[in-house]
Scaffold this motif. Structure first.
Motif, mmCIF file in Angstrom:
data_model
loop_
_atom_site.group_PDB
_atom_site.id
_atom_site.type_symbol
_atom_site.label_atom_id
_atom_site.label_comp_id
_atom_site.label_asym_id
_atom_site.label_seq_id
_atom_site.Cartn_x
_atom_site.Cartn_y
_atom_site.Cartn_z
ATOM 1 N N UNK A 64 0.935 -1.160 0.233
ATOM 2 C CA UNK A 64 -0.016 0.179 -0.324
ATOM 3 C C UNK A 64 0.901 1.547 -0.306
ATOM 4 N N UNK A 65 2.290 0.862 0.650
ATOM 5 C CA UNK A 65 2.703 2.666 1.122
ATOM 6 C C UNK A 65 3.790 2.811 -0.395
ATOM 7 N N UNK A 66 3.694 1.759 -1.190
ATOM 8 C CA UNK A 66 4.153 2.021 -2.407
ATOM 9 C C UNK A 66 3.425 2.192 -3.371
ATOM 10 N N UNK A 67 1.998 2.199 -3.487
ATOM 11 C CA UNK A 67 1.639 2.293 -5.022
ATOM 12 C C UNK A 67 1.993 3.697 -5.037
ATOM 13 N N UNK A 71 6.763 12.166 -5.711
ATOM 14 C CA UNK A 71 7.651 12.425 -7.219
ATOM 15 C C UNK A 71 7.229 12.657 -8.569
ATOM 16 N N UNK A 72 7.350 13.374 -9.275
ATOM 17 C CA UNK A 72 6.742 13.752 -10.409
ATOM 18 C C UNK A 72 7.307 12.887 -11.408
ATOM 19 N N UNK A 73 7.999 12.530 -11.702
ATOM 20 C CA UNK A 73 8.466 11.119 -12.788
ATOM 21 C C UNK A 73 8.784 9.542 -12.347
ATOM 22 N N UNK A 74 9.133 8.601 -12.898
ATOM 23 C CA UNK A 74 8.698 7.219 -12.356
ATOM 24 C C UNK A 74 10.442 7.477 -11.911
ATOM 25 N N UNK A 75 11.579 7.905 -11.974
ATOM 26 C CA UNK A 75 12.454 7.890 -11.854
ATOM 27 C C UNK A 75 12.688 8.594 -10.580
ATOM 28 N N UNK A 76 12.090 9.753 -9.949
ATOM 29 C CA UNK A 76 11.464 9.803 -8.575
ATOM 30 C C UNK A 76 11.319 9.486 -7.631
ATOM 31 N N UNK A 77 9.848 8.308 -8.487
ATOM 32 C CA UNK A 77 9.386 7.633 -7.555
ATOM 33 C C UNK A 77 10.494 6.818 -7.277
ATOM 34 N N UNK A 78 10.966 5.880 -7.818
ATOM 35 C CA UNK A 78 12.235 4.541 -7.965
ATOM 36 C C UNK A 78 12.677 5.127 -6.437
ATOM 37 N N UNK A 79 13.542 6.000 -6.675
ATOM 38 C CA UNK A 79 14.161 7.151 -5.208
ATOM 39 C C UNK A 79 13.391 7.422 -4.129
ATOM 40 N N UNK A 85 12.860 1.591 1.805
ATOM 41 C CA UNK A 85 12.887 0.669 1.776
ATOM 42 C C UNK A 85 14.088 0.454 2.375
ATOM 43 N N UNK A 86 15.127 1.484 2.674
ATOM 44 C CA UNK A 86 16.592 1.531 3.170
ATOM 45 C C UNK A 86 16.048 1.830 4.682
ATOM 46 N N UNK A 87 15.283 3.090 5.081
ATOM 47 C CA UNK A 87 15.194 3.881 5.749
ATOM 48 C C UNK A 87 13.727 3.854 6.368
ATOM 49 N N UNK A 88 12.909 2.428 6.918
ATOM 50 C CA UNK A 88 11.622 2.440 7.478
ATOM 51 C C UNK A 88 11.253 3.357 8.345
ATOM 52 N N UNK A 89 12.677 3.488 9.075
ATOM 53 C CA UNK A 89 12.214 4.623 10.191
ATOM 54 C C UNK A 89 12.903 5.119 11.355
ATOM 55 N N UNK A 90 13.106 5.526 11.634
ATOM 56 C CA UNK A 90 14.464 6.247 12.315
ATOM 57 C C UNK A 90 14.655 6.710 13.865
ATOM 58 N N UNK A 124 6.502 -8.951 -5.010
ATOM 59 C CA UNK A 124 6.000 -6.893 -5.087
ATOM 60 C C UNK A 124 6.853 -6.552 -5.005
ATOM 61 N N UNK A 125 8.096 -6.060 -4.503
ATOM 62 C CA UNK A 125 9.387 -5.056 -4.582
ATOM 63 C C UNK A 125 9.543 -4.770 -6.147
ATOM 64 N N UNK A 126 10.043 -6.242 -6.951
ATOM 65 C CA UNK A 126 10.024 -6.598 -8.107
ATOM 66 C C UNK A 126 9.677 -5.742 -8.818
ATOM 67 N N UNK A 127 8.384 -6.198 -8.512
ATOM 68 C CA UNK A 127 7.440 -5.729 -9.689
ATOM 69 C C UNK A 127 6.897 -4.081 -9.947
ATOM 70 N N UNK A 128 6.789 -3.527 -8.756
ATOM 71 C CA UNK A 128 6.965 -2.625 -8.609
ATOM 72 C C UNK A 128 7.774 -1.449 -9.088
ATOM 73 N N UNK A 129 9.514 -1.806 -9.033
ATOM 74 C CA UNK A 129 9.792 -1.800 -10.009
ATOM 75 C C UNK A 129 10.647 -1.430 -11.194
#
Length: 203
Positions: A64-67, A71-79, A85-90, A124-129
């Motif tokens: 749900x979170x990554x749906x 970001x304005x572009x797919x590249x920005x959304x990928x980042x 993924x790398x920072x789920x929380x602080x 799921x992660x692979x498919x979204x990327x």
């Protein structure tokens, strides 16, 4: 999802962070909720069943979170996806959960149910990327000569390795993000892509 199920998922998450996979007991989960240990056993036969449900819950939550990504572009959304993924929380709880999750992943080769749940998350992660890369190609921003499926496999492998490396040896996720950010801009985008560097997140 019922209020009881939601509460038990939150309690399992909290207990897993606090005690880790190996030491986790049903009583520890009950202590994090308003339910008794007997109530837990009414809904789930064992700690394993609760953990299976938790992994399924987390997969659905992340999906749900990554749906909808910033970001304005797919590249920005990928980042944005990579960052989430790398920072789920602080806070420290998330750090503890990463360690517990790595313990669960280590059970994959020996526990078919865990392996199935982890495989679903990976898929799921692979498919979204892959879908973001395909959208970028359709928009003329991502190079046509890259294979979205293979590139998604590469990025997922890097992300999983980064998570393990962070937990095992303390390798900073910021460094992995910086490398993937450079990879996206230099290897995936077309040379004349009309993409604002600030929007893509490179400045």
């Amino acid at each position: 999802m019922t209020d009881t199920t939601d509460e038990l998922m939150e309690a399992t998450y909290a207990a897993l962070c606090k005690h880790g996979y190996a030491s986790l007991r049903m009583q520890d989960i009950a202590d994090e909720s308003s339910k008794s240990k007997a109530t837990l056993h009414y809904h789930y036969e064992s700690k394993q069943e609760l953990l299976y449900a938790l992994l399924d819950f987390l997969t659905e939550s992340f999906a749900d979170q990554i749906e909808t990504l910033e970001g304005e572009t797919p590249a920005a959304q990928l980042l944005t996806l990579i960052e989430s993924y790398l920072w789920p929380g602080e806070d420290d709880t998330h750090e503890e959960f990463r360690t517990a999750l790595l313990e669960i992943k280590a059970q994959g080769p020996y526990n078919e149910r865990f392996r199935d749940e982890l495989t679903e998350f990976d898929r799921m992660l692979h498919g979204r990327i892959r879908s973001l890369l395909e959208a970028g190609q359709a928009d003329g921003l991502v190079r046509d000569d890259i294979d979205p499926d293979e590139t998604a496999e590469f990025v997922v492998t890097i992300l999983n390795g980064a998570q393990t490396r962070h937990v095992a040896v303390g390798y900073a996720p910021e460094r992995t993000y910086a490398m993937l950010e450079t990879y996206v801009y230099r290897q995936l985008l077309v040379d004349d892509a009309d993409v604002d560097r600030l929007e893509v997140g490179l400045e």
